[in-house]
Design a protein around this motif. Structure first.
Motif, PDB file in Angstrom:
ATOM      1  N   SER A   1      -5.064  -0.696  13.006  1.00 61.14           N
ATOM      2  CA  SER A   1      -5.369  -1.338  11.732  1.00 61.14           C
ATOM      3  C   SER A   1      -4.520  -0.778  10.596  1.00 61.14           C
ATOM      4  O   SER A   1      -4.421  -1.378   9.533  1.00 61.14           O
ATOM      5  CB  SER A   1      -6.854  -1.164  11.401  1.00 61.14           C
ATOM      6  N   THR A   2      -3.904   0.390  10.794  1.00 55.59           N
ATOM      7  CA  THR A   2      -3.088   0.989   9.740  1.00 55.59           C
ATOM      8  C   THR A   2      -1.643   0.519   9.794  1.00 55.59           C
ATOM      9  O   THR A   2      -0.849   0.888   8.936  1.00 55.59           O
ATOM     10  CB  THR A   2      -3.115   2.522   9.871  1.00 55.59           C
ATOM     11  N   HIS A   3      -1.284  -0.291  10.753  1.00 49.34           N
ATOM     12  CA  HIS A   3       0.096  -0.761  10.887  1.00 49.34           C
ATOM     13  C   HIS A   3       0.383  -1.837   9.841  1.00 49.34           C
ATOM     14  O   HIS A   3      -0.266  -2.871   9.801  1.00 49.34           O
ATOM     15  CB  HIS A   3       0.325  -1.331  12.293  1.00 49.34           C
ATOM     16  N   MET A   4       1.368  -1.588   8.974  1.00 48.88           N
ATOM     17  CA  MET A   4       1.702  -2.530   7.916  1.00 48.88           C
ATOM     18  C   MET A   4       2.562  -3.645   8.495  1.00 48.88           C
ATOM     19  O   MET A   4       3.730  -3.451   8.809  1.00 48.88           O
ATOM     20  CB  MET A   4       2.429  -1.815   6.778  1.00 48.88           C
TER      21      MET A   4
ATOM     22  N   ILE B   1      -6.858  -7.867   8.291  1.00 53.02           N
ATOM     23  CA  ILE B   1      -6.853  -8.823   7.179  1.00 53.02           C
ATOM     24  C   ILE B   1      -6.948  -8.090   5.846  1.00 53.02           C
ATOM     25  O   ILE B   1      -6.366  -8.517   4.842  1.00 53.02           O
ATOM     26  CB  ILE B   1      -8.004  -9.830   7.356  1.00 53.02           C
ATOM     27  N   GLY B   2      -7.634  -6.951   5.824  1.00 49.60           N
ATOM     28  CA  GLY B   2      -7.787  -6.178   4.598  1.00 49.60           C
ATOM     29  C   GLY B   2      -6.570  -5.400   4.175  1.00 49.60           C
ATOM     30  O   GLY B   2      -6.573  -4.769   3.106  1.00 49.60           O
ATOM     31  N   LEU B   3      -5.504  -5.414   4.984  1.00 50.81           N
ATOM     32  CA  LEU B   3      -4.302  -4.661   4.642  1.00 50.81           C
ATOM     33  C   LEU B   3      -3.594  -5.207   3.401  1.00 50.81           C
ATOM     34  O   LEU B   3      -2.908  -4.476   2.696  1.00 50.81           O
ATOM     35  CB  LEU B   3      -3.318  -4.676   5.815  1.00 50.81           C
ATOM     36  N   ARG B   4      -3.737  -6.482   3.143  1.00 50.72           N
ATOM     37  CA  ARG B   4      -3.023  -7.099   2.027  1.00 50.72           C
ATOM     38  C   ARG B   4      -3.519  -6.529   0.702  1.00 50.72           C
ATOM     39  O   ARG B   4      -4.713  -6.516   0.424  1.00 50.72           O
ATOM     40  CB  ARG B   4      -3.240  -8.617   2.059  1.00 50.72           C
TER      41      ARG B   4
END
Length: 313
Positions: free
Chosen positions: A31-34, A213-216
């Motif tokens: 999940s930390t992968h940009m 989805i929350g990375l943005r």
């Protein structure tokens, strides 16, 4: 892995190829992968009086330049596509994420029916410089895909329908009693997201998708109340059979890939077969123990299947 099973279809003179997808593992996606989808610039294109928000991902050296235009679900903005699915497909395809009028940062007034939405997509694609596109629709976006394929046979080459269904008819199986009540909540809790988009017992996959989805960071505005009310009416008319799109499906001649989960609370699997039955050139991919959003539960596998479909002559 996949398994091809031939089934006779009594209403047709040919055989259906039913591809039952057996997913033996979920790809490990940190999940930390940009990802590119989480950082790509949001652009705007003026078409008439409307400024449409969109995002574009395109690998270099594409053999097939035809873009895949993504059309979203009820209340979905550019931020609600799972980056893992978008980025996987964007490795081999020119991907365009599109927001219709009054969705996210797009201006204008909400489209009142699927045909108006389809006209908006066609006008946007041509203004962007494309005379041939593929369309991929999730849920409500699948309704729009059907409409634009019927309206614009010279523009639309291939159609991908994910977690979607046909217009209403006498045989249509209804959604679950509670699903639309949950979908209308102002904010989705974890359990709401799990119920709406994933199968029971898929909590790990649900959280992983939420995290991606929350990375943005630069988020689109949420869909406003006027647009939500218009979408509700649009969906009700389409699913209730008032728009007549089901009766026109036999006119849709483009190749169609239907991707479904067998635990979809919006569209029971029976409706997938009703949709398939009316199409002259379609194939079905069913993901076992998957819900309304199989491309979020199995992003790499679904993207691979879509790419394979688009690669076929």
């Amino acid at each position: 892995m996949t398994q091809d099973i031939a089934h006779p279809v009594s209403s047709k003179a040919h055989w259906m190829t039913f591809r039952a997808i057996q997913v033996t593992r979920t790809s490990e996606l940190e999940s930390t992968h940009m990802t590119n989808a989480a950082t790509v610039e949001t652009r705007h294109l003026k078409v008439g009086s409307v400024s449409y928000a969109y995002r574009e991902l395109r690998p270099s050296g594409l053999a097939d330049p035809t873009p895949v235009v993504f059309l979203h679900r009820f209340r979905g903005t550019l931020d609600d596509w799972d980056p893992a699915f978008v980025d996987e497909l964007a490795q081999t395809r020119h991907v365009i994420l599109f927001s219709d009028a009054a969705v996210g940062s797009s201006t204008g007034t909400p489209a009142k029916d699927v045909d108006e939405k389809a006209r908006n997509v066609a006008a946007f694609a041509r203004e962007l410089g494309h005379q041939r596109i593929d369309v991929l629709g999730f849920s409500m976006g699948g309704f729009v895909c059907q409409a634009i394929a019927l309206q614009e046979p010279q523009l639309v080459r291939k159609v991908i329908l994910i977690g979607s269904g046909p217009g209403g008819n006498a045989e249509t199986a209804p959604p679950t009693d509670i699903v639309f009540g949950i979908a209308l909540k102002e904010v989705y809790a974890f359990d709401d997201t799990r119920y709406l988009f994933f199968a029971e017992g898929r909590e790990r996959e649900t959280q992983a998708s939420i995290d991606r989805i929350g990375l943005r960071k630069d988020r689109e505005p949420v869909v406003g109340e006027p647009a939500i009310r218009t979408m509700v009416d649009l969906i009700s008319d389409f699913m209730g059979g008032q728009t007549g799109h089901y009766d026109r499906l036999k006119q849709l001649k483009q190749p169609v890939l239907i991707v479904a989960g067998d635990r979809d609370p919006f569209f029971p699997l029976k409706n997938t077969w009703l949709l398939y039955r009316e199409l002259s050139n379609a194939q079905v991919a069913v993901y076992p123990l998957a819900g309304h959003a199989p491309h979020h539960q199995h992003p790499v596998e679904v993207a691979s299947h879509v790419d394979e479909f688009l690669s076929r002559r």
